[in-house]
Design a protein around this motif. Sequence first.
Motif, PDB file in Angstrom:
ATOM      1  N   LYS A  64       0.926  -1.352   0.081  1.00  0.00           N
ATOM      2  CA  LYS A  64      -0.069  -0.094  -0.023  1.00  0.00           C
ATOM      3  C   LYS A  64       0.982   1.465  -0.033  1.00  0.00           C
ATOM      4  O   LYS A  64       0.641   2.221  -0.917  1.00  0.00           O
ATOM      5  CB  LYS A  64      -0.926  -0.001   1.264  1.00  0.00           C
TER       6      LYS A  64
ATOM      7  N   SER B 188       2.491   1.723  -3.309  1.00  0.00           N
ATOM      8  CA  SER B 188       1.505   1.944  -4.545  1.00  0.00           C
ATOM      9  C   SER B 188       1.123   3.564  -4.231  1.00  0.00           C
ATOM     10  O   SER B 188       1.191   4.340  -5.256  1.00  0.00           O
ATOM     11  CB  SER B 188      -0.011   1.399  -4.102  1.00  0.00           C
ATOM     12  N   LYS B 189       1.405   4.150  -3.019  1.00  0.00           N
ATOM     13  CA  LYS B 189       1.010   5.611  -3.012  1.00  0.00           C
ATOM     14  C   LYS B 189       2.043   6.367  -3.481  1.00  0.00           C
ATOM     15  O   LYS B 189       2.272   7.277  -3.982  1.00  0.00           O
ATOM     16  CB  LYS B 189       1.025   5.775  -1.299  1.00  0.00           C
TER      17      LYS B 189
ATOM     18  N   VAL C 111       4.121   5.154  -5.689  1.00  0.00           N
ATOM     19  CA  VAL C 111       4.108   5.257  -7.328  1.00  0.00           C
ATOM     20  C   VAL C 111       3.172   6.008  -8.093  1.00  0.00           C
ATOM     21  O   VAL C 111       3.202   6.814  -9.025  1.00  0.00           O
ATOM     22  CB  VAL C 111       3.867   3.668  -7.892  1.00  0.00           C
ATOM     23  N   ASP C 112       1.745   6.347  -7.392  1.00  0.00           N
ATOM     24  CA  ASP C 112       0.733   7.268  -7.730  1.00  0.00           C
ATOM     25  C   ASP C 112       1.251   8.610  -7.600  1.00  0.00           C
ATOM     26  O   ASP C 112       0.868   9.472  -8.557  1.00  0.00           O
ATOM     27  CB  ASP C 112      -0.397   7.077  -6.758  1.00  0.00           C
ATOM     28  N   ALA C 113       2.224   8.731  -6.813  1.00  0.00           N
ATOM     29  CA  ALA C 113       2.768  10.290  -6.378  1.00  0.00           C
ATOM     30  C   ALA C 113       3.750  10.688  -7.528  1.00  0.00           C
ATOM     31  O   ALA C 113       4.086  11.822  -7.851  1.00  0.00           O
ATOM     32  CB  ALA C 113       3.328  10.570  -5.318  1.00  0.00           C
TER      33      ALA C 113
END
Length: 134
Positions: free
Chosen positions: A125, A128-129, A131-133
């Motif tokens: 999790k 993933s945060k 990568v999203d940023a």
Amino acid sequence: MKFEGIRNRISVSESRAAKKTARVPGKKLSLRKEYAMQAKSLKALIAERGVSFDASTIMSALLKAGHAENFEYASTTGSGAMKSFKKLTSAGEKFGINKPAMHPFKTEARFYDETFPELLGVVVKQLSKEVDAL
């Protein structure tokens, strides 16, 4: 007989141990159950489970997610240099313990096999945060 006295002492000790409880955040366990929840190093758990992450990546993600913290202290050699180690926060103690090390204030993070999949969920999790940023 000689061995009966020893056997009686062992059974008394075992029954006393069974009555004691261990503290694991959110759970009340007997010592017998705690033995099943052996705390291991990340490297050992990674090797046993065949996980693709390395220990450094896992600890970095736990730091960013607030489940671990970097603890700084002055070197005990008197050099004045600052040293540090990573330890679990109260939120991170759900996944393991801060095992006392050689110095009275220093600890080593050790993790429970039973909660390792959930710990990896926190790591994924967090990653993933990140990568999203991007």
